[in-house]
Motif scaffolding. Structure first.
Motif, PDB file in Angstrom:
ATOM      1  N   THR A  19       0.824  -1.212   0.000  1.00 45.25           N
ATOM      2  CA  THR A  19       0.000   0.000   0.000  1.00 45.25           C
ATOM      3  C   THR A  19       0.855   1.257   0.000  1.00 45.25           C
ATOM      4  O   THR A  19       1.715   1.422   0.874  1.00 45.25           O
ATOM      5  N   PRO A  20       0.647   2.169  -0.965  1.00 41.98           N
ATOM      6  CA  PRO A  20       1.318   3.472  -0.896  1.00 41.98           C
ATOM      7  C   PRO A  20       0.689   4.313   0.221  1.00 41.98           C
ATOM      8  O   PRO A  20      -0.520   4.544   0.221  1.00 41.98           O
ATOM      9  N   LEU A  21       1.494   4.762   1.161  1.00 46.46           N
ATOM     10  CA  LEU A  21       1.001   5.618   2.242  1.00 46.46           C
ATOM     11  C   LEU A  21       1.271   7.091   1.945  1.00 46.46           C
ATOM     12  O   LEU A  21       0.868   7.963   2.713  1.00 46.46           O
ATOM     13  N   GLY A  22       1.936   7.367   0.859  1.00 50.59           N
ATOM     14  CA  GLY A  22       2.268   8.716   0.431  1.00 50.59           C
ATOM     15  C   GLY A  22       3.138   8.611  -0.792  1.00 50.59           C
ATOM     16  O   GLY A  22       3.472   7.498  -1.245  1.00 50.59           O
ATOM     17  N   PRO A  23       3.544   9.732  -1.384  1.00 50.69           N
ATOM     18  CA  PRO A  23       4.360   9.675  -2.600  1.00 50.69           C
ATOM     19  C   PRO A  23       5.722   9.022  -2.388  1.00 50.69           C
ATOM     20  O   PRO A  23       6.315   8.520  -3.338  1.00 50.69           O
ATOM     21  N   ASP A  24       6.205   9.012  -1.147  1.00 48.80           N
ATOM     22  CA  ASP A  24       7.538   8.465  -0.866  1.00 48.80           C
ATOM     23  C   ASP A  24       7.525   7.468   0.284  1.00 48.80           C
ATOM     24  O   ASP A  24       8.546   7.278   0.957  1.00 48.80           O
ATOM     25  N   LEU A  25       6.381   6.804   0.507  1.00 51.03           N
ATOM     26  CA  LEU A  25       6.282   5.852   1.616  1.00 51.03           C
ATOM     27  C   LEU A  25       5.379   4.690   1.214  1.00 51.03           C
ATOM     28  O   LEU A  25       4.253   4.904   0.753  1.00 51.03           O
TER      29      LEU A  25
END
Length: 347
Positions: free
Chosen positions: A303-309
């Motif tokens: 799961t992407p939790l943000g653009p860089d996480l």
């Protein structure tokens, strides 16, 4: 009719004198080696030679038995992603043993094949036969005598030495210069005779390779599955994080101090199965020093939790039970690094 063959490699010192072999039966097997190579290179060369020896019967499916999950994952899981990135890993570094892997990739075209993992040194008759012959070749090179190469596959190139295609030597490789011919001991029941060493299989460039290690980080090794290719169409960042997670499950990575430091964030923390809190230096030291066990790997979510996480959730299974695991990958200065990991035993 399906051709069932075991493929195996051996290296004395790893790297050191190395051998490879594949085995169908007492009348159908082939072996070789180099004065200096690694176990993984031997495993890959055995598979490459098996495809080449059976290239004249492409209609016959191949069932390849391997005790190397590294080889199985390379061919069935990792190569598509490596090829898309120009034979680079998800962290941008060159793929190890790329010359052998490129040649295997070429041989796969038009072939029907399956790979099956078998436990090594566990009494499997075909695996034991291949292992014995690979080790005999490594021992022959260690002693400076000619290895017993075996009869090959009926109709295959080894039946006519003039037809043998030598794999391109990896960059920096040392060619095999034949020592004075001598008689090497053939495996029991072999009808092969010793031959003079020929410059037919140039020695691969040694790669850093140590036996896998075991600690709380990501469970025990080796894993039974590689990166999940195409699981998240259009999400290349997710594919990259999944591959890097699997990279950290690879024996060569876990035994490489520099690569671990490169992939783990400077502020990395882990909560292990025991509840202990680890920092990066503690985990790196523990992984490089400790032995391994076998586990399976089952991806549950990415799961992407943000653009860089990105968060990955998966399960590992070993003889001691199963464990649920979660990892957080953070993109820093354009590359993904592992920031946090936690493992929790399942009831």
């Amino acid at each position: 009719m399906t051709i069932t063959a075991a493929a195996d490699g051996s290296a004395l010192g790893n790297p050191g004198p190395a051998g490879w072999a594949w085995y169908v039966d007492e009348d159908t097997w082939h072996a070789g080696g180099w004065p200096h190579g690694t176990n993984n290179q031997g495993e890959l060369m055995a598979v490459l030679d098996l495809f080449r020896e059976t290239a004249h019967v492409p209609e016959e499916p191949l069932r390849i038995l391997c005790d190397s999950q590294y080889v199985i994952n390379c061919v069935t899981k990792w190569m598509p992603g490596w090829k898309r990135r120009g034979w680079k890993k998800a962290d941008g570094k060159p793929v190890l043993n790329v010359e052998l892997l490129r040649q295997i990739d070429q041989e796969l075209a038009g072939r029907s094949y399956t790979f099956e993992w078998v436990k090594g040194h566990a009494g499997h008759s075909l695996n034991e036969a291949a292992d014995q012959r690979a080790r005999a070749c490594a021992t022959a090179y260690q002693a400076g005598v000619a290895p017993v190469e075996g009869p090959g596959f009926e109709g295959g190139p080894s039946a006519d030495p003039a037809e043998v295609r030598a794999p391109a030597a990896p960059s920096g490789a040392r060619s095999v210069q034949g020592p004075a011919a001598a008689t090497a001991v053939a495996p029991a029941g072999s009808r092969a005779v010793a031959t003079r060493v020929q410059d037919r299989t140039a020695a691969p460039q040694p790669e850093h390779e140590i036996e896998p290690v075991q600690e709380e980080l990501f469970g025990d090794l080796p894993v039974s599955d590689g990166p999940v290719e195409g699981t998240f169409p259009g999400h290349l960042d997710l594919d990259a994080a999944i591959e890097l997670e699997q990279e950290l499950l690879d024996p060569e990575t876990r035994a490489d101090f520099g690569q671990l430091a490169y992939l783990l964030h400077p502020e990395y923390r882990e909560i292990g199965q025991s509840g202990r809190l680890w920092n990066r230096d503690e985990i790196v030291d523990a992984l490089v020093q400790n032995p391994d066990l076998s586990v399976s790997f089952e991806l549950l979510d990415a799961t992407p939790l943000g653009p860089d996480l990105i968060q990955l959730v998966y399960r590992t299974q070993s003889a001691e039970g199963s464990c649920l695991r979660s990892s957080l990958w953070q993109r820093v200065d354009g590359r993904w690094r592992l920031r946090f990991h936690q493992g929790t035993p399942e009831a």
